[in-house]
Design a protein around this motif. Structure first.
Motif, PDB file in Angstrom:
ATOM      1  N   THR A  15       0.833  -1.207   0.000  1.00 20.84           N
ATOM      2  CA  THR A  15       0.000   0.000   0.000  1.00 20.84           C
ATOM      3  C   THR A  15       0.866   1.253   0.000  1.00 20.84           C
ATOM      4  O   THR A  15       0.612   2.210  -0.755  1.00 20.84           O
ATOM      5  CB  THR A  15      -0.938   0.010   1.213  1.00 20.84           C
ATOM      6  N   LEU A  16       1.904   1.259   0.829  1.00 19.48           N
ATOM      7  CA  LEU A  16       2.804   2.412   0.876  1.00 19.48           C
ATOM      8  C   LEU A  16       3.502   2.623  -0.472  1.00 19.48           C
ATOM      9  O   LEU A  16       3.604   3.753  -0.963  1.00 19.48           O
ATOM     10  CB  LEU A  16       3.841   2.222   1.979  1.00 19.48           C
ATOM     11  N   ASN A  17       3.968   1.535  -1.068  1.00 19.71           N
ATOM     12  CA  ASN A  17       4.665   1.650  -2.360  1.00 19.71           C
ATOM     13  C   ASN A  17       3.735   2.155  -3.453  1.00 19.71           C
ATOM     14  O   ASN A  17       4.114   3.011  -4.275  1.00 19.71           O
ATOM     15  CB  ASN A  17       5.241   0.287  -2.762  1.00 19.71           C
ATOM     16  N   LEU A  18       2.508   1.628  -3.465  1.00 21.33           N
ATOM     17  CA  LEU A  18       1.557   2.039  -4.492  1.00 21.33           C
ATOM     18  C   LEU A  18       1.106   3.487  -4.289  1.00 21.33           C
ATOM     19  O   LEU A  18       0.914   4.225  -5.267  1.00 21.33           O
ATOM     20  CB  LEU A  18       0.347   1.101  -4.484  1.00 21.33           C
ATOM     21  N   GLU A  19       0.948   3.895  -3.032  1.00 24.76           N
ATOM     22  CA  GLU A  19       0.592   5.298  -2.766  1.00 24.76           C
ATOM     23  C   GLU A  19       1.704   6.233  -3.244  1.00 24.76           C
ATOM     24  O   GLU A  19       1.432   7.307  -3.799  1.00 24.76           O
ATOM     25  CB  GLU A  19       0.336   5.499  -1.277  1.00 24.76           C
ATOM     26  N   LYS A  20       2.944   5.836  -3.042  1.00 25.51           N
ATOM     27  CA  LYS A  20       4.062   6.656  -3.501  1.00 25.51           C
ATOM     28  C   LYS A  20       4.057   6.765  -5.025  1.00 25.51           C
ATOM     29  O   LYS A  20       4.238   7.860  -5.582  1.00 25.51           O
ATOM     30  CB  LYS A  20       5.379   6.038  -3.025  1.00 25.51           C
ATOM     31  N   THR A  21       3.839   5.650  -5.693  1.00 26.21           N
ATOM     32  CA  THR A  21       3.762   5.669  -7.158  1.00 26.21           C
ATOM     33  C   THR A  21       2.604   6.541  -7.625  1.00 26.21           C
ATOM     34  O   THR A  21       2.730   7.305  -8.596  1.00 26.21           O
ATOM     35  CB  THR A  21       3.588   4.240  -7.698  1.00 26.21           C
ATOM     36  N   LEU A  22       1.465   6.413  -6.937  1.00 31.87           N
ATOM     37  CA  LEU A  22       0.296   7.222  -7.289  1.00 31.87           C
ATOM     38  C   LEU A  22       0.590   8.709  -7.144  1.00 31.87           C
ATOM     39  O   LEU A  22       0.256   9.515  -8.033  1.00 31.87           O
ATOM     40  CB  LEU A  22      -0.883   6.826  -6.400  1.00 31.87           C
ATOM     41  N   ARG A  23       1.212   9.094  -6.049  1.00 34.82           N
ATOM     42  CA  ARG A  23       1.526  10.517  -5.840  1.00 34.82           C
ATOM     43  C   ARG A  23       2.454  11.032  -6.942  1.00 34.82           C
ATOM     44  O   ARG A  23       2.266  12.140  -7.462  1.00 34.82           O
ATOM     45  CB  ARG A  23       2.165  10.719  -4.461  1.00 34.82           C
ATOM     46  N   ASN A  24       3.467  10.241  -7.282  1.00 39.12           N
ATOM     47  CA  ASN A  24       4.398  10.670  -8.329  1.00 39.12           C
ATOM     48  C   ASN A  24       3.677  10.874  -9.661  1.00 39.12           C
ATOM     49  O   ASN A  24       3.923  11.857 -10.378  1.00 39.12           O
ATOM     50  CB  ASN A  24       5.517   9.639  -8.492  1.00 39.12           C
ATOM     51  N   LEU A  25       2.780   9.933  -9.988  1.00 42.69           N
ATOM     52  CA  LEU A  25       2.035  10.058 -11.244  1.00 42.69           C
ATOM     53  C   LEU A  25       1.101  11.262 -11.213  1.00 42.69           C
ATOM     54  O   LEU A  25       0.985  11.997 -12.200  1.00 42.69           O
ATOM     55  CB  LEU A  25       1.225   8.778 -11.487  1.00 42.69           C
ATOM     56  N   TRP A  26       0.432  11.438 -10.075  1.00 44.94           N
ATOM     57  CA  TRP A  26      -0.535  12.541  -9.979  1.00 44.94           C
ATOM     58  C   TRP A  26       0.165  13.887 -10.129  1.00 44.94           C
ATOM     59  O   TRP A  26      -0.293  14.745 -10.897  1.00 44.94           O
ATOM     60  CB  TRP A  26      -1.261  12.468  -8.636  1.00 44.94           C
TER      61      TRP A  26
END
Length: 460
Positions: free
Chosen positions: A360-371
């Protein structure tokens, strides 16, 4: 699935319609590659077969609670000896005799045994957990197949745009080579007139050789990327290019917080891990104290026949049993096996929960970078377009000044190189914008063929 290209899509829909009825239909586009990849990509095909195989787990989970019917038959050579002493014997007309002896003997006789049994589980918590695990494993395979579809969409888009990027870079480098070639020719002419030194000419030759070497490497890189695309779509046809006039103004982003909520609820990887956590919980339940007793309804019919001869002459033994009832089984001691298995299962459950938290932490980080990348992309594209226009104006001005002798060939070359570099950066940013939208949709578990069609509308 809901598309990430929200909220306005009317302009894109018209582009898609134009794309489908374009006279350039012979050129390959993203949808062509996608349809081919569905039948060619090994990872996707493997996932589909895995999903089909796991679907049988649902049937197996149901079958655990259905009656088990077994028929057994045995034929063998059997020896049987029996001896009874001190028995009471009674026969009509003969009275009663005490202390009677009975002896039978069959040596290597012929024996047949038949048995039909039916067992119906009534209470079995371990079997209940096994049934749930089987059905949940089928759910995991369904999600895995959905994830494979999303991965294939991204693979198709990335390989397609890898080729377009390589082609565009090679085209721009070709323009730069032409400019350097012209400068080199100019230096050679000026050297003959005595207006340039031999060092200037050698420097021009060095720049020309350098750009030729870069182009050779770019050609090799393009061929490798084409081969990767050919793995998905084996064709020598040309592919459609990215439209030069891209308009992203109608593509809006929701607030980051709403995407984080969607990620936690919809991301396929997290959903798969959540089901795996439930499977781990059932594994713990299988070895609990309440799961150890079992209760079955049983019915059995058996017949044993033995014939032959022995120490007392010819003999025959027949035994028939019919039974129906309940069978309770309570394990009293298993050597610590069940308690050890339960402790192991509890530890693995905690590991699964930790894996979910980390994912979850890794995916949230990826999501923030993309956003943030998409959030800034619109402004970056505006700046890059303005920069490109300024570079174009500068080049035109430098050309005019060069023609009247107020600018040198080196200044003209620098202006041309600046324009080429700006064009390359702008092109790459446009590609990144399109790919990042697909990646964002994938993170939210919403990526589907409709999103690929929306990107495909930007091709011509």
């Amino acid at each position: 699935m809901k598309s990430i290209f929200t909220p306005k899509k009317l302009a894109l829909a018209s582009l898609i319609s134009a794309q489908f009825f374009s006279p350039l239909a012979h050129a390959v586009d993203l949808i062509d590659v996608w349809n081919s990849a569905l039948e060619r990509d090994p990872a996707y095909i493997s996932s589909k077969y895995e999903q089909l195989a796991a679907e049988k787990h649902r049937e197996q989970g149901t079958a655990l609670w259905l009656p088990n019917v077994n028929l057994s038959a045995t034929t063998a050579s059997i020896s049987n000896n029996s001896s009874t002493t001190g028995a009471q014997f009674y026969a009509p007309g003969m009275g009663t005799f005490n202390g009677a002896n009975f002896n039978t003997s069959i040596n290597n006789g012929f024996g047949n045994q038949y048995a039909l049994s039916i067992v119906q589980p009534i209470f079995n918590k371990e079997k209940l957990s096994q049934s749930r695990q089987l059905k949940m494993s089928a759910d995991v395979a369904d999600l895995g197949w959905a994830n494979a579809q999303q991965n294939l969409i991204l693979l198709v888009a990335e390989r397609y745009f890898d080729v377009l990027n390589a082609e565009e870079t090679l085209r721009l480098m070709g323009k730069e080579q032409s400019a350097i070639q012209e400068m080199r020719n100019e230096m050679e002419r000026r050297a003959r007139l005595g207006n340039a030194t031999q060092t200037d000419l050698e420097e021009a030759n060095q720049n020309l050789n350098s750009i030729k070497l870069q182009i050779m490497n770019l050609k090799n890189d393009l061929e490798l990327k084409k081969l990767s695309l050919n793995d998905l779509f084996p064709s020598k046809e040309s592919i459609k290019k990215l439209s030069g006039n891209l308009n992203f103004s109608q593509l809006k982003l929701d607030p980051l917080a709403s995407y984080v909520e969607k990620l936690k609820a919809q991301n396929i990887q997290l959903r798969m891990m959540s089901v795996q956590e439930s499977i781990a919980k059932e594994e713990v339940a299988k070895y609990g104290i309440s799961a150890s007793p079992t209760l079955n309804a049983i019915a059995q019919s058996s017949r044993n026949v033995l014939t032959g001869s022995g120490d007392f002459g010819t003999a025959s033994n027949t035994n028939t049993n019919n039974m129906i009832g309940l069978q309770l089984n309570i394990p009293l001691y298993t050597g610590g096996y069940r308690s050890s298995k339960q402790e192991e299962s509890l530890l693995l459950l905690e590991k699964t929960r930790s894996d979910i938290n980390q994912a979850t932490l890794n995916l949230e980080k990826t999501l923030r970078n993309l956003w943030y990348s998409l959030q800034s992309s619109k402004d970056k594209l505006t700046v890059l377009k303005n920069t490109q226009k300024s570079s174009q104006d500068r080049l035109e001005s430098t050309k005019k000044s060069y023609e009247v002798g107020s600018r040198t060939s080196l200044e003209l070359l620098a202006a041309e190189n600046e324009l080429i570099q700006n064009q390359q950066v702008l092109y790459q940013e446009q590609v990144n914008n399109l790919l990042n939208r697909l990646r964002l949709a994938s993170l939210l578990g919403e990526l589907g063929e409709q999103d690929l069609k929306l990107v495909n509308a930007y091709l011509k």
